[in-house]
Motif scaffolding. Structure first.
Motif, mmCIF file in Angstrom:
data_model
loop_
_atom_site.group_PDB
_atom_site.id
_atom_site.type_symbol
_atom_site.label_atom_id
_atom_site.label_comp_id
_atom_site.label_asym_id
_atom_site.label_seq_id
_atom_site.Cartn_x
_atom_site.Cartn_y
_atom_site.Cartn_z
ATOM 1 N N THR A 89 0.853 -1.189 0.000
ATOM 2 C CA THR A 89 0.000 0.000 0.000
ATOM 3 C C THR A 89 0.889 1.240 0.000
ATOM 4 N N PRO A 90 0.340 2.400 -0.363
ATOM 5 C CA PRO A 90 1.137 3.631 -0.361
ATOM 6 C C PRO A 90 1.343 4.214 1.031
ATOM 7 N N THR A 91 0.683 3.679 2.060
ATOM 8 C CA THR A 91 0.759 4.249 3.401
ATOM 9 C C THR A 91 1.480 3.313 4.356
ATOM 10 N N VAL A 294 -5.278 -11.736 5.578
ATOM 11 C CA VAL A 294 -4.194 -11.212 4.759
ATOM 12 C C VAL A 294 -4.804 -10.792 3.421
ATOM 13 N N PRO A 295 -4.775 -9.500 3.071
ATOM 14 C CA PRO A 295 -5.463 -9.046 1.853
ATOM 15 C C PRO A 295 -4.992 -9.746 0.581
ATOM 16 N N THR A 296 -3.701 -10.047 0.505
ATOM 17 C CA THR A 296 -3.168 -10.601 -0.742
ATOM 18 C C THR A 296 -3.464 -12.080 -0.919
ATOM 19 N N THR A 366 4.394 9.575 -6.268
ATOM 20 C CA THR A 366 5.148 9.272 -5.050
ATOM 21 C C THR A 366 5.166 7.771 -4.788
ATOM 22 N N THR A 367 4.038 7.110 -5.014
ATOM 23 C CA THR A 367 3.968 5.663 -4.796
ATOM 24 C C THR A 367 4.968 4.933 -5.686
ATOM 25 N N ALA A 380 5.556 -2.318 -10.257
ATOM 26 C CA ALA A 380 5.020 -2.696 -8.952
ATOM 27 C C ALA A 380 4.398 -1.492 -8.260
ATOM 28 N N GLY A 381 5.052 -0.322 -8.361
ATOM 29 C CA GLY A 381 4.515 0.894 -7.755
ATOM 30 C C GLY A 381 3.171 1.272 -8.343
ATOM 31 N N THR A 382 3.053 1.157 -9.660
ATOM 32 C CA THR A 382 1.782 1.460 -10.324
ATOM 33 C C THR A 382 0.699 0.501 -9.863
ATOM 34 N N GLN A 383 1.035 -0.775 -9.731
ATOM 35 C CA GLN A 383 0.058 -1.766 -9.301
ATOM 36 C C GLN A 383 -0.369 -1.529 -7.858
ATOM 37 N N ILE A 384 0.592 -1.169 -6.998
ATOM 38 C CA ILE A 384 0.275 -0.896 -5.592
ATOM 39 C C ILE A 384 -0.700 0.275 -5.488
#
Length: 511
Positions: A89-91, A294-296, A366-367, A380-384
């Motif tokens: 996640t971004p946070t 677990v979300p994933t 930023t992500t 991976a950042g785009t997918q997150i």
């Protein structure tokens, strides 16, 4: 939903204009931030190898404030007990947008606000026969280490006040607030009394695993290894017991946004007052009782108690009587009361679809940059970023700020009431300070204390929550006015004292 939000924002503007007082409103225009203050150090197991790391906090103070004994709010970030991006996640940082905004808002109200970092690290991806023990046990240990860290932070603050008082705070008035997994820490911090609370059946390991310190038939939390709940003792190289020993670590108030409590039995009579905010359709932390997954992978981790259960039990135990005995008529209270089934202190956010953390916002650039920085790459950042929007689809800064408006304007009056904070009052507000009701809760009778009042008193009315007047008195002068409550049903009643320029309102609970 958007129409309701706009109406609430309109009410916000009117309410803030009418109540420009310290702590309840933003009375300072600028905030100073002192970053990366080291409050302790301890061993992180994030990478599997114990590594001594510094524990840091950012300190927010109002610019131009001359007070030297201010309440302090310690804010705890979300992140599922893993760092941002690593947690998919971004946070997950003490500088998440929401945390920065919450701390800035508190500081502009006149508090000292602190964003405290804490150790993270557990194994949500464990599978196979031992996977359940590893998921549950390593998460419980992560929560345990985080509690130790934040207790060290509170001890650091109390030690500083005993010396230089660098930040100008009053350590009798420490408020602990958490967003997401930070809410888990705040609630557990305030309720766990000792390590016996970890001996519930769901916290007992069924396997022996030296890697995680599990012993079959024993609690996942082995204090001989990890230290006790206050951070002392433990195995050298795995726990550092020297984070400001000799100071107390009690707090005065707790609020939680989207977190949960490890077990409702942890809540006991006498625990500090609590306020909770929660989306009813949160897919990660249950609104009532439920299972963390677990979300994933969808694998279960542990059963917990969400905000609805927490506030309902806290109210039943009398822990929130300090604010439940007061009648709040602001639009935020009215909005919450319309949907919280009479559980003052609970603010449910209603959505038709799964929604997590509507107070959060983040941007794709930023992500992606963070994903590249930790070696996961641009894709991976785009997918997150896209995955995060699945449970916050209309995410934006404007939306996040609107929910923070609601959180701030609902929780602060209750903090002020329970901690007895002086806000700098108007003429009627001075009368408000001079009227008290006791005992509260009461059985059979109570007293309205008007001894400090010099203004003419028009009436004293006792009303049920339906608005029906059940008692009316007309005292000729100030003093002690006894009220016979015999024959009245148990519950919450309103005490209204009339003056020429308005009413002072109190709540009284009859047992």
């Amino acid at each position: 939903m958007k129409k309701q939000l706009l109406l609430l924002l309109s009410a916000i503007s009117l309410w803030q204009f009418a109540a420009a007082q310290r702590y309840s409103s933003e009375v300072f225009s600028a905030v100073n931030v002192q970053p990366d203050v080291v409050y302790g150090e301890n061993y992180s197991v994030l990478t599997g190898t114990p590594t001594l790391v510094q524990l840091k906090m950012d300190v927010y103070t109002p610019v131009g404030d001359v007070e030297t004994s201010r309440p302090v709010v310690v804010m705890l970030h979300t992140g599922s007990f893993l760092p941002a991006i690593i947690n998919q996640t971004p946070t997950g940082s003490m500088r998440d947008s929401t945390i920065v905004e919450m701390c800035s808002r508190f500081a502009r109200r006149g508090y000292v606000a602190i964003s405290a970092d804490y150790r993270t690290g557990w194994n949500p991806q464990a599978v196979g026969a031992a996977g359940q023990d590893i998921r549950t046990g390593s998460l419980l240990q992560a929560v345990f280490r985080a509690i130790q860290d934040i207790k060290g932070c509170v001890c650091y603050l109390k030690n500083d006040v005993a010396g230089a008082n660098t930040f100008g705070i009053d350590t009798n008035n420490i408020i602990l607030g958490g967003m997401g997994s930070g809410g888990y820490i705040a609630l557990a911090y305030a309720t766990i009394q000792d390590t016996a609370d970890f001996n519930l059946p769901k916290f007992i390991s069924s396997t022996t695993n030296p890697t995680y310190g599990f012993v079959a038939g024993s609690s996942y939390v082995n204090t001989g290894i990890w230290g006790d709940i206050d951070g002392f003792c433990g195995t050298p190289g795995l726990n550092n017991p020297n984070n400001t020993p000799g100071r107390t670590n009690d707090v005065a108030f707790v609020f939680n946004c989207g977190g949960a409590l490890g077990d409702s039995s942890w809540l006991r009579a006498g625990d500090v007052p609590m306020v909770c905010f929660h989306t009813v359709t949160d897919p990660f932390a249950p609104f009532g009782d439920g299972t963390v997954i677990v979300p994933t992978t969808g694998d279960p981790v542990v059963d917990v108690s969400g905000s609805q259960t927490v506030v309902t039990r806290a109210n039943a135990l009398g822990n929130n009587d300090c604010y439940r005995a007061t009648t709040f008529t602001d639009p935020f209270t009215l909005a919450a009361d319309a949907i919280n089934n009479g559980q003052d202190g609970l603010f449910p956010f209603q959505f038709a679809t799964p929604q997590s953390g509507p107070w959060e916002w983040y941007d794709s650039t930023t992500t992606v940059q963070l994903a590249i920085a930790v070696g996961l790459g641009q894709a991976a950042g785009t997918q997150i970023y896209q995955n995060a929007k699945l449970t916050n689809p209309d995410m934006s800064k404007a939306k996040g700020m609107a929910y923070i408006d609601t959180i701030q304007c609902y929780v602060n009056p209750r903090i002020i009431q329970c901690l007895g904070l002086s806000v700098g009052v108007t003429e009627l507000g001075q009368l408000n300070q001079q009227v008290s009701v006791y005992p509260n809760p009461a059985v059979g009778a109570f007293t309205v204390d008007l001894r400090e009042v010099v203004d003419p008193i028009s009436y004293i009315r006792i009303t049920a929550l339906t608005g029906q007047v059940v008692r009316e008195l007309r005292p000729e002068a100030s003093g002690l006015t006894p009220v016979d409550a015999s024959g009245l049903s148990k519950g919450v009643y309103t005490v209204r004292v009339g003056f020429s320029n308005g009413e002072v309102v109190r709540k009284v609970i009859l047992h």
